[in-house]
Every structure is written in structure tokens, then in C-alpha cells.
Scaffold this motif. Structure first.
Motif, PDB file in Angstrom:
ATOM      1  N   ARG A 152       0.832  -1.220   0.000  1.00  0.00           N
ATOM      2  CA  ARG A 152       0.000   0.000   0.000  1.00  0.00           C
ATOM      3  C   ARG A 152       0.857   1.258   0.000  1.00  0.00           C
ATOM      4  N   LEU A 153       1.936   1.269   0.789  1.00  0.00           N
ATOM      5  CA  LEU A 153       2.818   2.435   0.807  1.00  0.00           C
ATOM      6  C   LEU A 153       3.488   2.645  -0.547  1.00  0.00           C
ATOM      7  N   LEU A 154       3.970   1.564  -1.152  1.00  0.00           N
ATOM      8  CA  LEU A 154       4.604   1.684  -2.471  1.00  0.00           C
ATOM      9  C   LEU A 154       3.591   2.150  -3.519  1.00  0.00           C
ATOM     10  N   PHE A 156       0.902   3.895  -2.971  1.00  0.00           N
ATOM     11  CA  PHE A 156       0.611   5.288  -2.653  1.00  0.00           C
ATOM     12  C   PHE A 156       1.676   6.203  -3.256  1.00  0.00           C
ATOM     13  N   GLU A 157       2.941   5.874  -3.050  1.00  0.00           N
ATOM     14  CA  GLU A 157       4.016   6.723  -3.544  1.00  0.00           C
ATOM     15  C   GLU A 157       4.085   6.723  -5.073  1.00  0.00           C
ATOM     16  N   ARG A 158       3.674   5.661  -5.692  1.00  0.00           N
ATOM     17  CA  ARG A 158       3.666   5.590  -7.164  1.00  0.00           C
ATOM     18  C   ARG A 158       2.408   6.185  -7.770  1.00  0.00           C
ATOM     19  N   GLY A 159       1.476   6.573  -6.903  1.00  0.00           N
ATOM     20  CA  GLY A 159       0.221   7.146  -7.390  1.00  0.00           C
ATOM     21  C   GLY A 159      -0.741   6.107  -7.918  1.00  0.00           C
ATOM     22  N   THR A 160      -0.582   4.860  -7.484  1.00  0.00           N
ATOM     23  CA  THR A 160      -1.459   3.789  -7.970  1.00  0.00           C
ATOM     24  C   THR A 160      -2.282   3.163  -6.857  1.00  0.00           C
ATOM     25  N   ALA A 161      -2.357   3.838  -5.727  1.00  0.00           N
ATOM     26  CA  ALA A 161      -3.088   3.285  -4.578  1.00  0.00           C
ATOM     27  C   ALA A 161      -4.571   3.213  -4.866  1.00  0.00           C
ATOM     28  N   LEU A 162      -5.181   2.136  -4.449  1.00  0.00           N
ATOM     29  CA  LEU A 162      -6.619   1.949  -4.563  1.00  0.00           C
ATOM     30  C   LEU A 162      -7.212   1.975  -3.168  1.00  0.00           C
ATOM     31  N   PHE A 163      -7.850   3.057  -2.806  1.00  0.00           N
ATOM     32  CA  PHE A 163      -8.458   3.166  -1.464  1.00  0.00           C
ATOM     33  C   PHE A 163      -9.934   3.009  -1.561  1.00  0.00           C
TER      34      PHE A 163
END
Length: 163
Positions: A152-154, A156-163
């Protein structure tokens, strides 16, 4: 005489973080159920004073507004551990490095296993970005906060997080 340690619990999108200050300097950021977390009874006062700037920067990071932290840190560990943690601080936001690449950067390409052990003992998660270290084949490997949280952190930082 034991150093004065304080702590503060702070909510984040990745669960409650326990921030620790030793002699007024940030010395720990631990996630819930993280390995190598000091026992709660070792913490002293819950004074928010030493944590104001760390909380501000963590909140900005989790809001996507901060990509590099600028905080005084107290990284207590062996000289080798501190050299590994220094290399972690050099991994850019949104990027990853392998254990082998970190070992090479330290001038000892055969030390990737030792680098992994030092990485796992990092006391200041997120700020000292141990989540940015991956296996040689690109797979996620151990993370004190759990592999799902690391992913999730990776993301998030790559802009690909799915929340």
C-alpha cells in the motif's frame, strides 16, 4: 541513567503510528503490530511537544503533499545499521532499491543479507523508508509493518493506490 523517552499515538491511513522521542529527538515511528517495536512500558510521558513537526510532516506525506522529510532523527543502532539506514534515506520517493543495490552502495556487494537484517531493525518507519527495499527479483520481501502495508505504501508513492 536511562534517556528520557516519550511517545505519542497518531492515526494515519495505515493504522495508528507510535512516535517515540528520546531526549526530545524523534527516535521511532512504529506501526501497529510491527516487529522490533519496543514494549509500551518503556515509554515515558505522552507530551506532544517533541512530535509537533513530525506529525505535521507525516500528515503532509499521507495527504500526498510531501515527498521528503526534513526532521532531526536519532537513529540508535550499530554503525553498520546506521550506514544502511543512511542509504535508505537516499532512496527517492516513489522508487525502490534492492538489498543487493544497497549492499553495493555500501561497498560490500556480498552483504545483502546483512543489509536485510539492518533494514528490518529500522526504528523510524515511513520517514526512513525501509518500505522502498525489495528483493532482487522485484518481489516484496519482509516488512515489519506487514507486506500488505508495504504494498500500500509503495502504491501510494507511485500514485497507484486503490483506497
Amino acid at each position: 541513567m536511562n534517556p528520557v523517552r516519550q511517545h505519542l499515538h497518531h492515526d494515519s491511513p495505515y493504522g495508528t503510528l507510535t512516535l517515540v522521542a528520546t531526549e526530545g529527538v524523534l527516535s521511532g515511528v512504529y506501526m501497529t503490530n510491527q516487529r522490533h517495536r519496543p514494549p509500551e512500558e518503556t515509554f515515558g510521558d505522552r507530551d506532544p511537544g517533541p512530535f509537533t513537526e513530525a506529525v505535521r510532516q507525516l500528515d503532509a506525506y499521507f495527504a500526498g503533499e510531501l515527498t521528503a522529510f526534513d526532521l532531526p532523527l536519532r537513529l540508535d543502532g550499530t554503525p553498520f545499521q546506521r550506514s544502511v539506514w543512511d542509504q535508505l534515506l537516499r532512496i527517492p520517493y516513489g522508487r525502490t532499491r534492492t538489498y543487493g543495490e544497497l549492499a553495493e552502495a555500501l561497498g560490500n556487494p556480498a552483504a545483502s543479507r546483512a543489509v536485510g537484517l539492518a533494514n528490518g531493525k529500522n526504528p523510524i518507519s515511513v520517514i526512513v523508508p525501509c518500505h522502498r527495499v525489495i528483493g532482487a527479483n522485484g518481489d516484496l520481501t519482509g516488512y515489519g509493518g506487514g507486506l500488505a502495508r508495504k504494498q500500500r505504501l509503495l502504491d501510494f508513492e507511485r500514485g497507484t493506490a486503490l483506497f
